[in-house]
Design a protein around this motif. Sequence first.
Motif, PDB file in Angstrom:
ATOM      1  N   GLY A 205       0.797  -1.228   0.000  1.00 55.60           N
ATOM      2  CA  GLY A 205       0.000   0.000   0.000  1.00 55.60           C
ATOM      3  C   GLY A 205       0.823   1.268   0.000  1.00 55.60           C
ATOM      4  O   GLY A 205       0.295   2.354   0.142  1.00 55.60           O
ATOM      5  N   ARG A 206       2.154   1.120  -0.132  1.00 58.62           N
ATOM      6  CA  ARG A 206       2.989   2.330  -0.208  1.00 58.62           C
ATOM      7  C   ARG A 206       3.984   2.172  -1.343  1.00 58.62           C
ATOM      8  O   ARG A 206       4.834   1.292  -1.316  1.00 58.62           O
ATOM      9  N   TYR A 207       3.864   3.031  -2.331  1.00 60.10           N
ATOM     10  CA  TYR A 207       4.697   2.932  -3.523  1.00 60.10           C
ATOM     11  C   TYR A 207       5.392   4.262  -3.773  1.00 60.10           C
ATOM     12  O   TYR A 207       5.037   5.277  -3.187  1.00 60.10           O
ATOM     13  N   GLN A 212      -3.494   8.896  -7.404  1.00 56.47           N
ATOM     14  CA  GLN A 212      -4.515   9.548  -6.587  1.00 56.47           C
ATOM     15  C   GLN A 212      -5.689  10.000  -7.444  1.00 56.47           C
ATOM     16  O   GLN A 212      -5.524  10.334  -8.625  1.00 56.47           O
ATOM     17  N   ARG A 346      -3.220  15.660   9.835  1.00 54.81           N
ATOM     18  CA  ARG A 346      -2.709  15.635   8.460  1.00 54.81           C
ATOM     19  C   ARG A 346      -1.272  16.138   8.408  1.00 54.81           C
ATOM     20  O   ARG A 346      -0.870  16.982   9.177  1.00 54.81           O
ATOM     21  N   ALA A 368      -5.076   4.204   5.393  1.00 49.70           N
ATOM     22  CA  ALA A 368      -5.785   5.422   4.980  1.00 49.70           C
ATOM     23  C   ALA A 368      -5.991   5.388   3.470  1.00 49.70           C
ATOM     24  O   ALA A 368      -5.027   5.317   2.718  1.00 49.70           O
ATOM     25  N   CYS A 370      -7.936   7.777   2.010  1.00 50.18           N
ATOM     26  CA  CYS A 370      -8.198   9.137   1.555  1.00 50.18           C
ATOM     27  C   CYS A 370      -7.880  10.117   2.660  1.00 50.18           C
ATOM     28  O   CYS A 370      -8.127   9.838   3.835  1.00 50.18           O
ATOM     29  N   GLY A 371      -7.321  11.241   2.280  1.00 50.00           N
ATOM     30  CA  GLY A 371      -7.091  12.301   3.252  1.00 50.00           C
ATOM     31  C   GLY A 371      -7.495  13.624   2.636  1.00 50.00           C
ATOM     32  O   GLY A 371      -7.409  13.800   1.416  1.00 50.00           O
ATOM     33  N   ALA A 393      -7.636  13.802  -1.390  1.00 53.59           N
ATOM     34  CA  ALA A 393      -6.962  12.915  -2.345  1.00 53.59           C
ATOM     35  C   ALA A 393      -7.164  11.470  -1.895  1.00 53.59           C
ATOM     36  O   ALA A 393      -6.883  11.127  -0.744  1.00 53.59           O
ATOM     37  N   ILE A 394      -7.681  10.676  -2.811  1.00 48.72           N
ATOM     38  CA  ILE A 394      -7.890   9.252  -2.540  1.00 48.72           C
ATOM     39  C   ILE A 394      -6.673   8.502  -3.041  1.00 48.72           C
ATOM     40  O   ILE A 394      -6.190   8.764  -4.144  1.00 48.72           O
ATOM     41  N   ARG A 398      -4.496   1.919  -2.881  1.00 46.34           N
ATOM     42  CA  ARG A 398      -5.030   1.308  -1.650  1.00 46.34           C
ATOM     43  C   ARG A 398      -6.509   1.001  -1.792  1.00 46.34           C
ATOM     44  O   ARG A 398      -6.989  -0.015  -1.286  1.00 46.34           O
TER      45      ARG A 398
HETATM   46  P1  AMP Z   1      -1.671  12.481   1.397  1.00 44.80           P
HETATM   47  O1  AMP Z   1      -1.564  13.471   0.301  1.00 44.80           O
HETATM   48  O2  AMP Z   1      -0.350  12.043   1.938  1.00 44.80           O
HETATM   49  O3  AMP Z   1      -2.675  12.799   2.432  1.00 44.80           O
HETATM   50  O4  AMP Z   1      -2.222  11.166   0.681  1.00 44.80           O
HETATM   51  C1  AMP Z   1      -3.567  10.972   0.393  1.00 44.80           C
HETATM   52  C2  AMP Z   1      -3.789   9.518   0.165  1.00 44.80           C
HETATM   53  O5  AMP Z   1      -2.923   9.055  -0.869  1.00 44.80           O
HETATM   54  C3  AMP Z   1      -3.436   8.650   1.361  1.00 44.80           C
HETATM   55  O6  AMP Z   1      -4.529   8.526   2.226  1.00 44.80           O
HETATM   56  C4  AMP Z   1      -3.078   7.343   0.714  1.00 44.80           C
HETATM   57  O7  AMP Z   1      -4.246   6.597   0.455  1.00 44.80           O
HETATM   58  C5  AMP Z   1      -2.480   7.749  -0.601  1.00 44.80           C
HETATM   59  N1  AMP Z   1      -1.002   7.706  -0.555  1.00 44.80           N
HETATM   60  C6  AMP Z   1      -0.142   8.609  -0.047  1.00 44.80           C
HETATM   61  N2  AMP Z   1       1.138   8.217  -0.210  1.00 44.80           N
HETATM   62  C7  AMP Z   1       1.101   7.018  -0.827  1.00 44.80           C
HETATM   63  C8  AMP Z   1       2.094   6.078  -1.275  1.00 44.80           C
HETATM   64  N3  AMP Z   1       3.394   6.316  -1.144  1.00 44.80           N
HETATM   65  N4  AMP Z   1       1.666   4.939  -1.870  1.00 44.80           N
HETATM   66  C9  AMP Z   1       0.353   4.679  -2.032  1.00 44.80           C
HETATM   67  N5  AMP Z   1      -0.618   5.520  -1.635  1.00 44.80           N
HETATM   68  C10 AMP Z   1      -0.266   6.680  -1.040  1.00 44.80           C
END
Ligand code: AMP
Length: 510
Positions: A205-207, A212, A346, A368, A370-371, A393-394, A398
């Motif tokens: 889940g982290r790439y 997004q 956040r 997570a 979406c945030g 951003a979704i 994930r």
């Molecule tokens: P953020 O802008 O960090 O709040 O990211 C919004 C959403 O993007 C998060 O809730 C994750 O679902 C997804 N996201 C953020 N970073 C990553 C990542 N490195 N790999 C995959 N999904 C990510």
Amino acid sequence: MSDATAKKEERRKFQAIKGTRDILPPETELWNRVEQTAHEVFSTFGFGEIRPPIFEPTELFARAVGGETDIVSKEMYTFEDRPYELEELPWAETGTYIKNLKDLMQKGMIPRDEATLPELEKAWEEFESTPWNADGSMPGNVLQLAEHVELLKSVIQKGHKISLRPEATASVCRAYIEHNMQQLPQPIKLYYTGPMFRRERPQKGRYRQFYQIGAEILGGTDAPAIDAEVIEMLMTFFDKVGLQGATLYINSIGHNADNCRRGYVATLKAALEKVKDQLGPDSQRRIDTNPLRVLDSKLESEQPIIATLPHIADHLCDECKAHYAAVKRQLELRGVLYQENWRLVRGLDYYMRTTFEITAPGLGSQNAVCGGGRYDGLVELLGGPPTKGIGFAIGEDRLILSLQESGKGQAQQGRDVYIAWMGERAYAAAIRAAKDLRNAGFSVELPPLEQKFGKALSQADKLGAKYALILGDNEVSEALWTLKTLSTGEQEKFPEPELIDFLRNQKSPS
Ligand code: AMP
């Protein structure tokens, strides 16, 4: 190294870079369905799609996301653009040349990032102090001027510092300003889908390249109804794609004033200093750089300590308190279920007041999906007019993972119809049949080479086809086509025109 090993090594050379991956069929079908649902749901809420570039000046992200954040300080892919190519001009035209340079600078075509700015300013000062002839022609001291030109050129030939986007809110705000969208009827509602880049440690889940789907509302009012409607849209989308067990968390982090967030951060910092020894190195560092981020910590050992820290809700100013209460009321009016989470701050600098996050099951620690939140000062920070803003951003990767884990992500496999043909005349009919079926929306496999019916049928099975259309000499002479349902083995004959009607009645096209 033996020849065979060397060959193997060579073959192994090209692999997707760590943290990136290929998304392949049939999974891409699920991605398309998710994105299609976003297009449909968001447009019913009056959003239009924006496709900003994938790279932007580094400075844009440094300013918007915040130089102190992990994203900007260590996760961005940053590089120098190719230098601006300068034409060689004859000395007689040096005056014009320098004037052109000045023009380029004013148009922002010359890099003005942190590294080049001081040099640029120095060169510019020297240039400005050069005594010019009134008609703009060369002053007497050609040599001195030549030095100025060389200095300017050395600065100019450095390329812009650019970064692959780690997120897209900054780009959307930049576009809002660049295209004077504040002159259009407000608010402006935009959404985007696409890859983002962050140099994080890859895990489930982290790439490093992830995707997004995001939306932003810019301009107009900051009425709590806006916050609630954005969240309602998000939950409608999750519902339509079939995400199960999603939980919405909300919070308000106030605004940046002494009687609100700034006051809270000071109180929090003081409380953190007292328990510093019990915190891990990351949190200890954050006490100075960004104390709010300590609340994000997932470290098991820190949880009991964090639980004793002061809550922001007790420090919100009256306006922020009222705004937050109204957002909750508005969510209830819309039937959106939420949980409050005082620790939801956040990671990014630009958020204020409403923050929210959605978690989904099946994702392990990276849960997570979406945030989002309100960021009223961001457009102004980027040089635009004072503008209200909110967005989310979704994490599409994930979301897809969670859909797959819950069995909702089964992509449709296979073809609708496999055409098993034998003989020249049958081939002509097969080509016609393939064209008609595809026009009617069915997915069709037409084998390029003739094969025996037995082989063709086993091929159709392997591809997961639902039907085999059998076309041989008999079928063509009788003008009756044989359709075999592969799951049951049943066969029926149809006159050509009735075949598509029959298939249409069996199912809607995929
Ligand atoms: P953020 O802008 O960090 O709040 O990211 C919004 C959403 O993007 C998060 O809730 C994750 O679902 C997804 N996201 C953020 N970073 C990553 C990542 N490195 N790999 C995959 N999904 C990510």
